[in-house]
Design a protein around this motif. Structure first.
Motif, PDB file in Angstrom:
ATOM      1  N   UNK A  22      -5.881   6.043  -1.619  1.00  0.00           N
ATOM      2  CA  UNK A  22      -4.754   5.194  -2.002  1.00  0.00           C
ATOM      3  C   UNK A  22      -3.597   6.014  -2.567  1.00  0.00           C
ATOM      4  N   UNK A  23      -3.925   7.067  -3.289  1.00  0.00           N
ATOM      5  CA  UNK A  23      -2.891   7.971  -3.777  1.00  0.00           C
ATOM      6  C   UNK A  23      -2.180   8.637  -2.602  1.00  0.00           C
ATOM      7  N   UNK A  24      -2.956   9.090  -1.618  1.00  0.00           N
ATOM      8  CA  UNK A  24      -2.372   9.685  -0.415  1.00  0.00           C
ATOM      9  C   UNK A  24      -1.525   8.663   0.328  1.00  0.00           C
ATOM     10  N   UNK A  25      -2.013   7.446   0.421  1.00  0.00           N
ATOM     11  CA  UNK A  25      -1.276   6.367   1.077  1.00  0.00           C
ATOM     12  C   UNK A  25       0.077   6.138   0.408  1.00  0.00           C
ATOM     13  N   UNK A  26       0.089   6.090  -0.903  1.00  0.00           N
ATOM     14  CA  UNK A  26       1.344   5.896  -1.643  1.00  0.00           C
ATOM     15  C   UNK A  26       2.319   7.036  -1.353  1.00  0.00           C
ATOM     16  N   UNK A  27       1.810   8.246  -1.362  1.00  0.00           N
ATOM     17  CA  UNK A  27       2.671   9.397  -1.090  1.00  0.00           C
ATOM     18  C   UNK A  27       3.201   9.384   0.333  1.00  0.00           C
ATOM     19  N   UNK A  71      -8.915   3.454   6.682  1.00  0.00           N
ATOM     20  CA  UNK A  71     -10.067   4.191   6.139  1.00  0.00           C
ATOM     21  C   UNK A  71     -10.446   3.640   4.766  1.00  0.00           C
ATOM     22  N   UNK A  72      -9.460   3.285   3.967  1.00  0.00           N
ATOM     23  CA  UNK A  72      -9.730   2.645   2.674  1.00  0.00           C
ATOM     24  C   UNK A  72     -10.558   1.379   2.899  1.00  0.00           C
ATOM     25  N   UNK A  73     -10.165   0.582   3.871  1.00  0.00           N
ATOM     26  CA  UNK A  73     -10.905  -0.647   4.172  1.00  0.00           C
ATOM     27  C   UNK A  73     -12.317  -0.339   4.669  1.00  0.00           C
ATOM     28  N   UNK A  74     -12.455   0.692   5.481  1.00  0.00           N
ATOM     29  CA  UNK A  74     -13.772   1.097   5.976  1.00  0.00           C
ATOM     30  C   UNK A  74     -14.702   1.464   4.824  1.00  0.00           C
ATOM     31  N   UNK A  75     -14.123   2.059   3.791  1.00  0.00           N
ATOM     32  CA  UNK A  75     -14.901   2.460   2.608  1.00  0.00           C
ATOM     33  C   UNK A  75     -15.056   1.308   1.610  1.00  0.00           C
ATOM     34  N   UNK A  76     -14.708   0.102   2.051  1.00  0.00           N
ATOM     35  CA  UNK A  76     -14.850  -1.132   1.271  1.00  0.00           C
ATOM     36  C   UNK A  76     -13.908  -1.203   0.075  1.00  0.00           C
ATOM     37  N   UNK A  77     -12.735  -0.576   0.228  1.00  0.00           N
ATOM     38  CA  UNK A  77     -11.701  -0.658  -0.790  1.00  0.00           C
ATOM     39  C   UNK A  77     -10.551  -1.522  -0.314  1.00  0.00           C
ATOM     40  N   UNK A  79      -6.450  -1.243   0.283  1.00  0.00           N
ATOM     41  CA  UNK A  79      -5.316  -0.318   0.295  1.00  0.00           C
ATOM     42  C   UNK A  79      -4.147  -0.866  -0.531  1.00  0.00           C
ATOM     43  N   UNK A  80      -3.469   0.057  -1.211  1.00  0.00           N
ATOM     44  CA  UNK A  80      -2.220  -0.330  -1.867  1.00  0.00           C
ATOM     45  C   UNK A  80      -1.283  -0.869  -0.796  1.00  0.00           C
ATOM     46  N   UNK A  81      -0.487  -1.873  -1.151  1.00  0.00           N
ATOM     47  CA  UNK A  81       0.368  -2.456  -0.120  1.00  0.00           C
ATOM     48  C   UNK A  81       1.684  -3.004  -0.660  1.00  0.00           C
TER      49      UNK A  81
END
Length: 158
Positions: A22-27, A71-77, A79-81
């Motif tokens: 999620x940190x990577x996603x934000x960046x 991938x966040x969703x695959x890991x059952x998290x 994602x920031x949106x």
């Protein structure tokens, strides 16, 4: 006893990995928006070359945004949106009002350095927990960005 998620990874370690993703996603979202701004606003004798290159980069970045979120969703998290979450989380800062091509390229170089560092951290954590899927996703990002970084630095050395 370890509790595993649906894809067979430790749930607690997966949560930690989700936080990094999620940190990577934000960046990446801020990086993407900066690239759009550079594409729209660049001026000067290298306009055509940089305008096209920045479009190539932002198209690549938006694909990575989608892959990371999935991938966040695959890991059952989750994602920031929201841009407010991205702005709060991201180390990459928004860049506005820049039209000088060399300054745009320097910003991209700095941003790529941040992304590569974060991707290496994710790669190490994914390896630690046996998450081949995340490793397979991140490895090509790093290789591609290292090459882009080299090319951009060569461009600036003209």
């Amino acid at each position: 006893m370890k509790t595993l998620n649906l894809i067979g990874l430790d749930k607690e370690k997966s949560k930690e990995l989700v936080n990094h993703l999620n940190d990577l996603l934000a960046n990446y979202q801020i990086f993407y928006q900066n690239l759009r701004g550079f594409h729209w606003n660049v001026k000067g004798s290298n306009f055509f070359e940089l305008h096209a290159k920045f479009e190539e980069y932002y198209n690549d970045a938006i694909e990575k945004v989608d892959e990371i979120a999935e991938r966040v969703l695959t890991l059952e998290g989750t994602p920031l949106h929201s841009y407010s979450a991205y702005m709060k989380q991201a180390e990459i800062k928004e860049v506005t009002g820049v039209s000088d091509g060399n300054r745009c390229v320097k910003e991209i170089v700095g941003n790529l350095g941040i992304l590569i560092r974060k991707e290496r951290e994710i790669l190490a954590l994914a390896a630690e927990i046996g998450d081949d899927g995340t490793q397979d996703m991140i490895n090509p990002y790093i290789s591609e960005q290292e090459k882009n970084l080299w090319m951009l630095r060569a461009y600036l050395s003209e």
